[in-house]
Design an enzyme around this catalytic site. Structure first.
Site, short mmCIF file in Angstrom:
data_model
loop_
_atom_site.label_atom_id
_atom_site.label_comp_id
_atom_site.label_asym_id
_atom_site.label_seq_id
_atom_site.Cartn_x
_atom_site.Cartn_y
_atom_site.Cartn_z
N HIS A 194 -15.56 0.37 -2.06
CA HIS A 194 -15.33 0.20 -0.63
C HIS A 194 -14.61 -1.15 -0.08
O HIS A 194 -14.65 -2.13 -0.91
CB HIS A 194 -16.67 0.56 0.07
CG HIS A 194 -17.22 1.83 0.04
ND1 HIS A 194 -17.32 2.59 1.04
CD2 HIS A 194 -17.91 2.19 -1.32
CE1 HIS A 194 -17.75 3.88 0.55
NE2 HIS A 194 -18.08 3.80 -0.70
N GLU B 218 -18.28 -3.92 -2.32
CA GLU B 218 -17.47 -3.82 -1.06
C GLU B 218 -16.44 -5.05 -1.17
O GLU B 218 -17.02 -6.06 -1.67
CB GLU B 218 -18.35 -4.47 0.06
CG GLU B 218 -19.39 -3.40 0.36
CD GLU B 218 -18.90 -2.33 1.42
OE1 GLU B 218 -17.71 -2.28 1.71
OE2 GLU B 218 -19.61 -1.39 1.90
N TYR C 216 0.90 -1.23 -0.07
CA TYR C 216 -0.06 -0.07 0.03
C TYR C 216 0.98 1.23 0.10
O TYR C 216 2.04 1.15 0.54
CB TYR C 216 -0.97 -0.07 1.15
CG TYR C 216 -1.90 -1.11 1.33
CD1 TYR C 216 -2.88 -1.16 0.43
CD2 TYR C 216 -1.60 -2.43 2.12
CE1 TYR C 216 -3.96 -2.04 0.50
CE2 TYR C 216 -2.40 -3.14 2.21
CZ TYR C 216 -3.64 -3.24 1.19
OH TYR C 216 -4.39 -4.35 1.10
N HIS C 217 0.25 2.29 -0.37
CA HIS C 217 1.05 3.53 -0.42
C HIS C 217 0.39 4.88 0.10
O HIS C 217 -0.94 4.95 0.09
CB HIS C 217 1.47 3.84 -1.87
CG HIS C 217 2.09 2.64 -2.58
ND1 HIS C 217 3.39 2.56 -2.65
CD2 HIS C 217 1.59 1.56 -3.41
CE1 HIS C 217 3.89 1.34 -3.29
NE2 HIS C 217 2.65 0.82 -3.46
N HIS D 26 -14.02 6.22 1.86
CA HIS D 26 -13.79 5.88 3.46
C HIS D 26 -12.27 5.80 3.62
O HIS D 26 -11.90 4.92 2.97
CB HIS D 26 -14.63 4.75 3.89
CG HIS D 26 -16.18 5.12 4.16
ND1 HIS D 26 -17.13 4.04 3.69
CD2 HIS D 26 -16.77 6.33 4.50
CE1 HIS D 26 -18.27 4.56 3.79
NE2 HIS D 26 -18.09 5.85 4.44
ZN LIG Z 1 -16.86 2.39 3.01
#
Ligand SMILES: [Zn+2]
Length: 545
Positions: A418, A499, A229-230, A292
């Site tokens: 998400h 999701e 991840y970055h 989010h």
């Molecule tokens: Zn979310």
């Protein structure tokens, strides 16, 4: 004559802390590779604090003890200390109350907010708006929620008074200290960064050693990018690099608006341009990620999709056709302030960084869009993780995206990425009535799920958003709703919230928002296959009004 290295490079590395200075990390390893002609060569590679004392014939070293490769280690403050993750029966125990923070009075919030705060449809909902709910199912009353330290103390005491021991059906503690989980994740991210960086250095060194023309080190190495991840600034570099490498496909838009804290929200447009660099009018697809903050896998998936399209253009017939016939409009990081906060302060932050007063921070952006705003399924309580904000589209992030979307005019499909739970959610979230395009949406949602299943065997569920629980002011309802449709020349949009991994039934549910970096690529692969179908289908079969 240039020598070509075979691809059978064997790397083995150990990462270890040195005895003398525990904070210093050393990276050592042996490298064996075969040059053209089958001659085997080897080198010892030493990185980190001990390199001054090591010796070896062919050595690359990096000796800055405090700052290996300039990679910053995440050091979270103790914001999540003694926060707990608990699975419990919310309907049975909704009588457990949590105090409203000192100084907060219902008359301080707008009449709209106080009415939604007081009049939740069910008492259980009133209780849950105090907690950070990670997952729940419509089929049972079980909820997995994140409690602050004081909430957990109160809950534990109440259960004790009821005489219900931990570990049964009523309640189980999944994780006693979420700070520990966040710290472990930070360590893992750091170690992965070091390992990846060593691979990059070795690859550069190999090229040099074999007299290859010096490979210019670019901002971003696409070969190693998806191993980790970055941060926000690195992700921005990723998209700038893509725009540099594929000018015939990509237009980088530095700002479509600013966040609450004044950061620019960037976007890209992606399509096969004409020879003169102009863009023909064609159907558009909207993708957005990181609404989010803590849902890092949503961001990595949007990066993966972008790279999947650009790197396969001109090589893969299907993708070449897709880019010829479609324009992608992509907002990679909607909630930049919140995302930065998850790297610097609190790995589990969800909302934006609005100051609500009285020490409460953040509006849930995915309850703030101007579609059936605050009609239930969101909270008027400023501390709530689903706080809808003072008014519809009050947040600059939501304003920026609504405006940018409205300017497009030819959108036929939109996805808001998400995590987590492995769900493909179709409209609508605000009402239990089936949407006018339920049949079309269900067909496409079900196909997405079956394609994903065929890639790595993962089971996603396709269902209307409201079947999970009611939400209002969500992006995917807005995309499908009246306002966006009017702006989009009357064309309704195929709209989904996806999701991503992991599933709800992940053992213990502990990893939740913290998906291991090794899953970035398989996750990207399954979604890329599904998106190739989605884009092709909705462009050829747009919704009829
Ligand atoms: Zn979310």
């Amino acid at each position: 004559m240039k020598k070509f290295l075979s691809i059978s490079v064997v790397l083995s590395f150990a990462l270890l802390a040195t005895q003398s200075a525990p904070q210093v990390l050393s990276v050592t390893g042996d490298l064996t590779f075969t040059s053209e002609g089958g001659v085997s060569e080897s080198a010892q590679v030493v990185f980190g604090g001990r390199c001054q004392r090591e010796s070896g014939p062919q050595r690359i070293s990096h000796c800055d003890e405090d700052d290996i490769f300039g990679i910053k280690q995440v050091n979270y403050p103790r914001e999540l200390k003694n926060h707990a993750l608990v699975r419990f029966n919310a309907r049975k125990h909704h009588d457990i109350t949590f105090p409203v923070p000192a100084g907060f009075a219902l008359e301080d919030v707008s009449p709209l907010s106080s009415s939604t705060f007081q009049e939740q449809e069910e008492p259980m909902e009133t209780m849950l708006q105090h907690l950070d709910v990670w997952s729940r199912s419509s089929a049972s009353d079980e909820v997995l929620a994140h409690f602050t330290a004081s909430q957990f103390e109160r809950f534990e005491r109440a259960m004790h008074l009821k005489g219900i021991p931990e570990g049964g059906d009523d309640w189980q503690v999944i994780e006693r200290d979420l700070q520990r989980v966040a710290d472990e994740d930070a360590e893992n991210i750091y170690m992965t960064s070091l390992r990846v960086r060593v691979e990059e250095e070795i690859s550069l060194w190999k090229n040099k050693h074999h007299g290859n023309k010096d490979k210019k080190k670019s901002r971003v190495d696409f070969e190693t990018w998806f191993k980790n991840y970055h941060r926000h600034d690195e992700i921005k570099d990723f998209y700038l690099q893509i725009a540099d490498d594929y000018p015939e496909l990509v237009t980088y838009i530095p700002s479509i608006g600013q966040t609450v804290e004044g950061r620019d929200i960037f976007a890209i447009k992606l399509t096969a341009k004409e020879h003169d660099g102009s863009i023909k009018e064609k159907p558009q697809i909207w993708w957005q990620g990181l609404q989010h903050a803590r849902e890092w896998a949503g961001g990595s998936t949007v990066q993966f999709l972008t790279h999947h399209l650009t790197s396969n253009y001109g090589k893969n017939d299907n993708i070449t056709a897709i880019l010829r016939d479609t324009e992608f409009v992509i907002v990679p990081i909607m909630n930049i302030d919140g995302y930065d906060y998850t790297w610097n302060n609190n790995r589990l932050w969800r909302k934006n960084r609005r100051q609500n007063g009285l020490g409460a921070y953040g509006v849930d952006l995915n309850r703030n869009w101007d579609d059936h705003f605050a009609e239930g399924g969101s909270s008027g309580f400023p501390w709530s993780e689903t706080y809808h904000g003072p008014s519809a589209a009050s947040e600059p992030e939501v304003q920026a995206l609504q405006k940018f979307f409205s300017e497009q005019k030819r959108i036929v499909g939109a996805i808001d990425f998400h995590c987590y739970s492995q769900l493909v959610l179709r409209p609508e979230g605000w009402t239990t009535k089936l949407s006018p395009h339920e049949k079309e949406h269900k067909f496409v949602g079900d196909r997405i799920v079956s394609i994903i299943k065929n890639v790595h065997g993962k089971t996603y569920i396709s269902e209307p958003s409201v079947a999970l629980y009611k939400t209002t002011g969500a992006a995917s309802d807005w995309f499908y709703g009246d306002q966006a449709t009017a702006a989009n020349n009357g064309q309704h949009v195929y709209s989904y919230t996806i999701e991503l991994r992991p599933s709800d039934t992940n053992p213990g549910g502990r990893s939740g928002f913290i998906l291991p970096p090794e899953e970035i690529i398989p996750l990207g692969e399954e979604i890329a296959q599904a998106m190739e179908f989605f884009v092709d289908y909705v462009v050829k079969n747009p919704l009829k009004n």
